[in-house]
Design an enzyme around this catalytic site. Structure first.
Site, PDB file in Angstrom:
ATOM      1  CE  LYS A 201      -5.200  -6.879  10.419  1.00  0.00           C
ATOM      2  NZ  LYS A 201      -4.731  -6.716  11.839  1.00  0.00           N
TER       3      LYS A 201
ATOM      4  CG  ASP B 282     -11.989   2.676   6.162  1.00  0.00           C
ATOM      5  OD1 ASP B 282     -12.554   3.552   5.496  1.00  0.00           O
ATOM      6  OD2 ASP B 282     -10.986   3.173   6.857  1.00  0.00           O
TER       7      ASP B 282
ATOM      8  CG  ASP C  95      -1.846   1.194   1.389  1.00  0.00           C
ATOM      9  OD1 ASP C  95      -1.642   2.104   0.779  1.00  0.00           O
ATOM     10  OD2 ASP C  95      -2.592   1.033   2.272  1.00  0.00           O
TER      11      ASP C  95
ATOM     12  CG  ASP D 292      -7.682  -3.485   0.837  1.00  0.00           C
ATOM     13  OD1 ASP D 292      -6.516  -3.380   1.463  1.00  0.00           O
ATOM     14  OD2 ASP D 292      -8.321  -2.672   0.301  1.00  0.00           O
TER      15      ASP D 292
ATOM     16  CE1 TYR E 197      -5.078   9.975   5.879  1.00  0.00           C
ATOM     17  CE2 TYR E 197      -4.953   7.552   6.120  1.00  0.00           C
ATOM     18  CZ  TYR E 197      -5.016   8.828   6.609  1.00  0.00           C
ATOM     19  OH  TYR E 197      -4.643   9.195   8.107  1.00  0.00           O
TER      20      TYR E 197
ATOM     21  CG  ASP F  62      -2.931  -3.216  -0.185  1.00  0.00           C
ATOM     22  OD1 ASP F  62      -1.964  -3.391   0.231  1.00  0.00           O
ATOM     23  OD2 ASP F  62      -4.122  -3.036   0.252  1.00  0.00           O
TER      24      ASP F  62
ATOM     25  CE1 TYR G 290      -3.642  -1.495  11.380  1.00  0.00           C
ATOM     26  CE2 TYR G 290      -3.976   0.959  11.289  1.00  0.00           C
ATOM     27  CZ  TYR G 290      -4.317  -0.293  10.962  1.00  0.00           C
ATOM     28  OH  TYR G 290      -5.182  -0.411   9.988  1.00  0.00           O
TER      29      TYR G 290
ATOM     30  CG  ASP H 244      -4.690  -5.063   3.255  1.00  0.00           C
ATOM     31  OD1 ASP H 244      -5.128  -5.483   3.937  1.00  0.00           O
ATOM     32  OD2 ASP H 244      -4.303  -3.729   3.033  1.00  0.00           O
TER      33      ASP H 244
HETATM   34  P1  13P Z   1      -5.280  -0.576   4.751  1.00  0.00           P
HETATM   35  O1  13P Z   1      -4.308  -1.553   5.574  1.00  0.00           O
HETATM   36  O2  13P Z   1      -5.838  -1.246   3.702  1.00  0.00           O
HETATM   37  O3  13P Z   1      -4.349   0.605   4.583  1.00  0.00           O
HETATM   38  O4  13P Z   1      -6.484  -0.154   5.621  1.00  0.00           O
HETATM   39  C1  13P Z   1      -5.974   0.685   6.924  1.00  0.00           C
HETATM   40  C2  13P Z   1      -7.212   0.983   7.886  1.00  0.00           C
HETATM   41  O5  13P Z   1      -7.127   1.032   8.909  1.00  0.00           O
HETATM   42  C3  13P Z   1      -8.546   1.206   7.270  1.00  0.00           C
HETATM   43  O6  13P Z   1      -9.521   1.492   8.249  1.00  0.00           O
HETATM   44 MG    MG Z   2      -4.059   2.146   3.323  1.00  0.00          MG
HETATM   45 MG    MG Z   3      -5.025  -2.015   2.130  1.00  0.00          MG
END
Ligand code: 13P
Ligand code: MG
Ligand code: MG
Ligand code: 13P
Length: 366
Positions: A231, A286, A11, A131, A90, A53, A228, A233
């Site tokens: 994720k 999300d 990502d 994802d 972002y 990603d 953190y 993914d």
């Molecule tokens: P990603 O790992 O896909 O960037 O998502 C992060 C997240 O915290 C979405 O709420």
């Molecule tokens: Mg992201």
């Molecule tokens: Mg992602």
């Protein structure tokens, strides 16, 4: 002919928020990999996305963990990040956890799944990408594909699959691995892979031939970064037909939208929804978590394809069910089991809150 199939992903910036990848970023990656194909380093490539990603699917003859290939992927992500910064996407460079490349992208943030194979007469492969979920998300589908006769009838009726498969399982917290054999060790195996936040299926091998059947990325971003960042993914490559399950047996597990971790702030469980690449746009809270699958026929390393496998109408019901499960899970709001258990939460205000109010805790009088 020995071919290495490398899938390396990161990502490097979300568009908008964490919901998608910007087309210009993917274009930058295509340009980079095109040059590498012209130079002969790559035989072929496909650049795609799963949500936010960026996915580099590459074929070459350099073997696994090759410095040139990993550097190519790293430099491609760096170039993409430069554009992501300009566009103020972002989390530009979100998964690039290091400043300098040192021989291998493993441990630097990107997810990696690679297999070196002797290309068969016909070599169908499926690349799965996810994802809003974590490395262990492939455990249940891989178990179904390679160990469950209710999913894969080939285990029962195809002589070349009847001796089963062996599973290489990684303990991602203690950095240990074990190989267990299906079918006779499935009860032992399930105690581990049923706990996917700690144990992840790294690879699957045919017991008949010893050939690799599947490989996944097991990098856990939060464990690498110690905080953190996003994720995992993860991605997963599966070979189909012949000594391996049929394409339809490989896709079948995704008709059941299993609960996985990683939705919203990496801190919630949600259903894994199988979608086309175009529909990998996790926007609701999300999410919910997505999985895409691209099918290829390899021909002397050329990636003939892709075919977007989950575009098929027969996955509509799974998508519908995933939406119903998403509604059901969302109603739990900040409560477990929608919210992850405390020790798995990717980020938490608990330490600050504890600092503030710990003096107000009193011992129970018992
Ligand atoms: P990603 O790992 O896909 O960037 O998502 C992060 C997240 O915290 C979405 O709420
Ligand atoms: Mg992201
Ligand atoms: Mg992602
Ligand atoms: P075809 O007869 O269409 O090749 O299908 C063979 C098969 O076994 C599919 O699962």
């Amino acid at each position: 002919m020995k071919i290495t199939l490398s899938v390396i992903k990161a990502d490097i910036g979300g568009y908008v928020g964490h919901s998608d990848s910007h087309p210009e970023i993917l274009e930058v990656a295509r340009e980079k990999l095109k040059k590498a194909r012209l130079s002969g380093l790559l035989i072929d490539f496909e650049v795609t996305k799963c949500g936010d990603d960026a996915q580099l699917i590459m074929t070459h003859q350099q073997g696994e963990n090759n410095e040139k290939i990993h550097k190519l992927a790293w430099d491609t992500f760096i170039s993409g990040t430069e554009l992501a910064r300009k566009l103020k996407l972002y989390g530009a460079g979100q998964d690039l956890l290091s400043d300098a490349f040192s021989g291998n992208v493993k441990g630097m943030g990107p997810g990696v799944a690679e297999m070196e194979i002797e290309e068969r007469k016909s070599e169908p492969v499926i690349v799965f990408m996810a994802d809003k979920t974590s490395a262990g998300a492939w455990n249940l589908p891989l178990y179904k594909m390679f160990a469950d006769p209710f999913n894969t009838i080939g285990l029962v009726i195809a002589p070349n699959m009847h001796s089963g498969f062996s599973f290489e399982i990684h303990d991602v917290k203690e950095h240990k691995k074990i190989t267990l054999n299906s079918p006779e060790e499935i009860y032992d195996m399930l105690i581990f892979i049923g706990a996917p936040s700690r144990y992840a299926v790294k690879a699957v091998y045919s017991r008949d031939t010893g050939d690799i059947a599947a490989v996944s990325s097991t990098q856990r971003l939060a464990l690498i970064a110690g905080r953190y960042v996003g994720k995992d993914d993860p991605v997963c490559i599966v070979r189909a037909q012949g000594n391996f399950p049929a394409v339809g047996e490989i896709l079948e597990p995704f008709t059941h939208p299993t609960l996985v971790e990683g939705w919203m702030r990496g801190s919630h469980h949600g259903p894994l929804m199988p979608v086309s690449v175009e529909d990998s746009t996790p926007a609701r809270f999300d999410g919910p978590p997505r999985v895409t699958s691209l099918g290829f026929q390899l021909a002397e390393g050329k990636l003939v394809g892709p075919r977007d496998m989950f575009i098929d109408k027969s996955f509509d019901e799974a998508r519908h069910q995933a939406n119903l499960i998403a509604d059901y899970m969302r109603k739990h709001g900040p409560f477990e089991p929608h919210r992850l258990p405390l020790e798995e939460m990717e980020y938490t205000t608990m330490p600050q809150i504890m600092d503030k109010i710990s003096g107000r805790f009193e011992p129970l009088e018992e």
